[in-house]
Write an enzyme that holds these catalytic residues in place. Structure first.
Site, PDB file in Angstrom:
ATOM      1  N   LYS A  22       3.723  -9.946   5.402  1.00  0.00           N
ATOM      2  CA  LYS A  22       4.472  -8.919   4.674  1.00  0.00           C
ATOM      3  C   LYS A  22       4.558  -7.627   5.485  1.00  0.00           C
ATOM      4  CE  LYS A  22       2.239  -6.393   1.443  1.00  0.00           C
ATOM      5  NZ  LYS A  22       2.330  -4.926   1.549  1.00  0.00           N
ATOM      6  N   ASN A  23       3.398  -7.174   5.983  1.00  0.00           N
ATOM      7  CA  ASN A  23       3.378  -5.860   6.631  1.00  0.00           C
ATOM      8  C   ASN A  23       3.965  -5.858   8.043  1.00  0.00           C
ATOM      9  OD1 ASN A  23       2.393  -4.783   4.330  1.00  0.00           O
ATOM     10  ND2 ASN A  23       0.269  -4.609   5.023  1.00  0.00           N
ATOM     11  N   CYS A 116       0.115   6.844  -5.869  1.00  0.00           N
ATOM     12  CA  CYS A 116      -0.186   5.454  -5.535  1.00  0.00           C
ATOM     13  C   CYS A 116      -1.582   5.147  -6.051  1.00  0.00           C
ATOM     14  CB  CYS A 116      -0.120   5.294  -4.025  1.00  0.00           C
ATOM     15  SG  CYS A 116      -0.720   3.731  -3.428  1.00  0.00           S
ATOM     16  N   ARG A 121      -1.928   9.095  -0.070  1.00  0.00           N
ATOM     17  CA  ARG A 121      -0.984   8.527   0.895  1.00  0.00           C
ATOM     18  C   ARG A 121       0.196   9.431   1.253  1.00  0.00           C
ATOM     19  NH1 ARG A 121      -0.124   2.256  -0.388  1.00  0.00           N
ATOM     20  NH2 ARG A 121       0.221   2.185   1.847  1.00  0.00           N
ATOM     21  N   ASP A 304      -7.434  -3.748   3.819  1.00  0.00           N
ATOM     22  CA  ASP A 304      -6.744  -4.727   2.973  1.00  0.00           C
ATOM     23  C   ASP A 304      -7.583  -5.965   2.679  1.00  0.00           C
ATOM     24  OD1 ASP A 304      -4.536  -3.110   2.713  1.00  0.00           O
ATOM     25  OD2 ASP A 304      -3.371  -4.106   4.274  1.00  0.00           O
ATOM     26  N   ARG A 396       4.146  -9.149  -5.202  1.00  0.00           N
ATOM     27  CA  ARG A 396       4.638  -8.284  -4.118  1.00  0.00           C
ATOM     28  C   ARG A 396       4.147  -8.779  -2.765  1.00  0.00           C
ATOM     29  NH1 ARG A 396       2.873  -2.495  -4.479  1.00  0.00           N
ATOM     30  NH2 ARG A 396       3.906  -2.704  -2.491  1.00  0.00           N
TER      31      ARG A 396
HETATM   32  N1  EPU Z   1      -2.077   9.248   6.169  1.00  0.00           N
HETATM   33  C1  EPU Z   1      -1.847  10.594   6.123  1.00  0.00           C
HETATM   34  N2  EPU Z   1      -0.618  11.065   6.530  1.00  0.00           N
HETATM   35  C2  EPU Z   1       0.371  10.239   6.949  1.00  0.00           C
HETATM   36  C3  EPU Z   1       0.134   8.866   6.989  1.00  0.00           C
HETATM   37  C4  EPU Z   1      -1.101   8.387   6.586  1.00  0.00           C
HETATM   38  O1  EPU Z   1      -2.710  11.372   5.734  1.00  0.00           O
HETATM   39  O2  EPU Z   1       1.450  10.750   7.286  1.00  0.00           O
HETATM   40  C5  EPU Z   1      -3.402   8.692   5.776  1.00  0.00           C
HETATM   41  C6  EPU Z   1      -3.325   7.816   4.540  1.00  0.00           C
HETATM   42  O3  EPU Z   1      -3.355   8.582   3.356  1.00  0.00           O
HETATM   43  C7  EPU Z   1      -4.546   6.953   4.728  1.00  0.00           C
HETATM   44  C8  EPU Z   1      -4.608   6.762   6.243  1.00  0.00           C
HETATM   45  O4  EPU Z   1      -3.839   7.824   6.779  1.00  0.00           O
HETATM   46  O5  EPU Z   1      -5.696   7.635   4.293  1.00  0.00           O
HETATM   47  C9  EPU Z   1      -4.089   5.455   6.767  1.00  0.00           C
HETATM   48  O6  EPU Z   1      -2.861   5.113   6.133  1.00  0.00           O
HETATM   49  P1  EPU Z   1      -1.693   4.340   6.857  1.00  0.00           P
HETATM   50  O7  EPU Z   1      -0.560   5.270   7.096  1.00  0.00           O
HETATM   51  O8  EPU Z   1      -2.210   3.586   8.028  1.00  0.00           O
HETATM   52  O9  EPU Z   1      -1.259   3.308   5.738  1.00  0.00           O
HETATM   53  P2  EPU Z   1       0.205   2.779   5.515  1.00  0.00           P
HETATM   54  O10 EPU Z   1       0.883   2.702   6.830  1.00  0.00           O
HETATM   55  O11 EPU Z   1       0.855   3.516   4.434  1.00  0.00           O
HETATM   56  C10 EPU Z   1      -0.306   0.244   5.899  1.00  0.00           C
HETATM   57  C11 EPU Z   1      -0.193  -1.018   5.112  1.00  0.00           C
HETATM   58  C12 EPU Z   1      -1.240  -1.004   4.003  1.00  0.00           C
HETATM   59  C13 EPU Z   1      -2.613  -0.905   4.642  1.00  0.00           C
HETATM   60  C14 EPU Z   1      -2.670   0.350   5.526  1.00  0.00           C
HETATM   61  C15 EPU Z   1      -3.973   0.487   6.306  1.00  0.00           C
HETATM   62  C16 EPU Z   1       2.155  -1.521   5.344  1.00  0.00           C
HETATM   63  C17 EPU Z   1       3.492  -1.642   4.722  1.00  0.00           C
HETATM   64  N3  EPU Z   1       1.150  -1.107   4.560  1.00  0.00           N
HETATM   65  O12 EPU Z   1      -0.070   1.313   4.997  1.00  0.00           O
HETATM   66  O13 EPU Z   1      -1.135  -2.245   3.316  1.00  0.00           O
HETATM   67  O14 EPU Z   1      -3.604  -0.816   3.661  1.00  0.00           O
HETATM   68  O15 EPU Z   1      -1.593   0.329   6.477  1.00  0.00           O
HETATM   69  O16 EPU Z   1      -4.170  -0.599   7.125  1.00  0.00           O
HETATM   70  O17 EPU Z   1       1.994  -1.812   6.514  1.00  0.00           O
HETATM   71  C18 EPU Z   1      -1.221  -3.691   1.461  1.00  0.00           C
HETATM   72  O18 EPU Z   1      -0.604  -4.528   2.139  1.00  0.00           O
HETATM   73  O19 EPU Z   1      -1.743  -3.974   0.352  1.00  0.00           O
HETATM   74  C19 EPU Z   1      -1.348  -2.326   1.946  1.00  0.00           C
HETATM   75  C20 EPU Z   1      -1.678  -1.307   1.163  1.00  0.00           C
END
Ligand code: EPU
Length: 416
Positions: A22-23, A116, A121, A304, A396
């Site tokens: 998915k990701n 969320c 996030r 995850d 999802r």
């Molecule tokens: N963060 C910030 N600012 C930003 C971006 C992130 O503060 O601009 C923080 C977030 O709040 C969090 C940390 O950085 O504390 C890491 O978040 P990240 O951005 O890596 O998460 P994401 O990209 O939104 C993806 C996966 C998630 C997975 C996380 C961590 C996708 C679509 N989603 O989310 O997957 O948990 O990376 O590995 O790739 C899931 O599949 O159930 C899921 C939640």
């Protein structure tokens, strides 16, 4: 609303086919926005999130053709570079259209994702990086309004490791003028898979999979074909289920090399695991030993997989500590597991789980995708019947979960 009814106590035995990730599929679908030529994807999982992304792209004017695990995307014209709140609120990954839209169309209007279940996030790192590349971004009435003549390459040091942040900036940079260097980039395998797809489209990217990614912008990209990598979290979820319930599984179509941290911890719990090419075999007898985990960006232990390991710990022979360092509120499943008789106490970002001999079935509620998966695992080991409510979260992110688990001998049914 649909519920799952699970009767616990059965060992799992048999073969499971792992679906595409998915990701990885979600950012790769957004990469189609970068080219006027078609992008043909295979091994695309059949999931609600993929359908939502397809809808979002179609609404922008992208041609979408789907059959089984294939999806062809053709962004000949991107007439409406807009991601509306109605779609973004159901799937935060929608924010991944921001970078590609800016790079291709010079403008984008993307809803802020809002709250969320697992934490705040924010998307500040996405915004900061695009601004460094010359974009002007204003927030107005809940929407990010972004514009840029042509993005310019820049050196961007991210404040924290962000997976979708890295992906968004990488996609923006492939069409920018000049070179971009992303420092403190995410090293997740899904970032590497996206880079592979972009390279097939003609992008020039170096260092994906390390924390410094260099991108040399090109003026346009061509069409390509790409096979989406296997889902390492789905794989890990079935492995954790087998370790908790006991039994013997053969997972096919997996990518064992992306699961080192998970496999090591399951071996520590007492599972026998062997990997050969795209096949992983697991055998588990007896009660799991307690294993402590601490989540971290890749190649550390994946956030995850945290909830699924908590489920495993609830029935372990001893006490495990589970520390969540990525999201501030990712323990909602602990409260539901307590309803099943688990002994869990939480202090800050650490949960202490004292294993009990057995859980008892009860009615519980799923709060997010991985929490739902962890409740399924807990239900598989609980005595009697468990009913899990709000399972739309599972749809999802897990393809055909009941069908796959039933084939392994689990007693699981969906009640509409
Ligand atoms: N963060 C910030 N600012 C930003 C971006 C992130 O503060 O601009 C923080 C977030 O709040 C969090 C940390 O950085 O504390 C890491 O978040 P990240 O951005 O890596 O998460 P994401 O990209 O939104 C993806 C996966 C998630 C997975 C996380 C961590 C996708 C679509 N989603 O989310 O997957 O948990 O990376 O590995 O790739 C899931 O599949 O159930 C899921 C939640």
């Amino acid at each position: 609303m649909d519920k799952l009814r699970i009767s616990g106590g059965r060992r799992l035995e048999g073969e499971v086919r792992i679906s595409g990730a998915k990701n990885a599929a979600l950012p790769i679908m957004c990469a189609a926005l970068l080219s006027a030529r078609p992008l043909a994807l295979s091994n695309v999982p059949q999931l609600m999130d993929v359908a939502t992304m397809a809808r979002l792209l179609a609404q922008m004017g992208v041609g979408v053709e789907r059959s089984a695990d294939r999806i062809a995307l053709h962004a000949q014209n991107v007439a409406h570079p807009i991601a509306p709140y109605e779609l973004v609120k159901t799937m935060r990954a929608s924010v991944l259209v921001l970078g590609p839209l800016l790079a291709r169309c010079g403008q984008a209007k993307v809803s802020l994702p809002g709250g969320c279940a697992i934490g705040s996030r924010p998307v500040d790192q996405h915004v900061k990086g695009l601004q460094a590349m010359g974009a002007v971004i204003n927030v107005d009435h809940g929407y990010m309004h972004a514009s840029a003549e042509r993005l310019r390459g820049a050196r961007i040091v991210m404040d924290m490791v962000t997976v979708t942040g890295t992906e968004n900036l990488m996609m923006a940079a492939v069409l920018a003028e000049g070179a971009t260097v992303l420092e403190n980039a995410a090293r997740e395998p899904e970032v590497v898979d996206l880079a592979r797809c972009l390279a097939a489209m003609g992008a020039r990217i170096d260092g994906a999979g390390t924390d410094v990614i260099r991108i040399e912008g090109v003026s346009s990209l061509r069409g390509a074909e790409h096979r989406v990598m296997p889902d390492r979290i789905e794989t890990g979820t079935y492995l954790a289920a087998a370790a908790a319930a006991g039994g013997k599984l053969r997972l096919v179509g997996a990518a064992p090399g992306t699961l080192d941290a998970t496999i090591e911890k399951l071996q520590e719990a007492g599972a026998r695991i062997a990997a050969n090419g795209s096949i992983i075999e697991i055998e588990m007898a007896g009660r799991p030993k307690p294993v402590s985990i601490r989540t971290a960006p890749y190649p550390g232990f994946a956030t995850d997989m945290q909830a699924q390991f908590m489920a495993l710990a609830t029935v372990a022979d001893g006490t495990a500590l589970i520390t969540e360092t990525i999201f501030e509120n990712r323990f909602m499943h602990a409260l539901e597991m307590q309803r099943l008789g688990a002994d869990i106490s939480i202090q800050g970002n650490t949960a202490m789980v004292r294993g009990v001999e057995r859980l008892q079935g009860a009615t519980v509620m799923a709060t997010d995708l991985r929490a739902s998966a962890s409740l399924v695992i807990a239900a598989l080991v609980a005595e009697g019947q468990t009913e899990i409510q709000r399972i739309y979260h599972l749809d999802r992110g897990y393809e055909a979960l009941e069908t796959k688990l039933s084939a392994l001998g689990a007693r699981i049914e969906r009640i509409s």
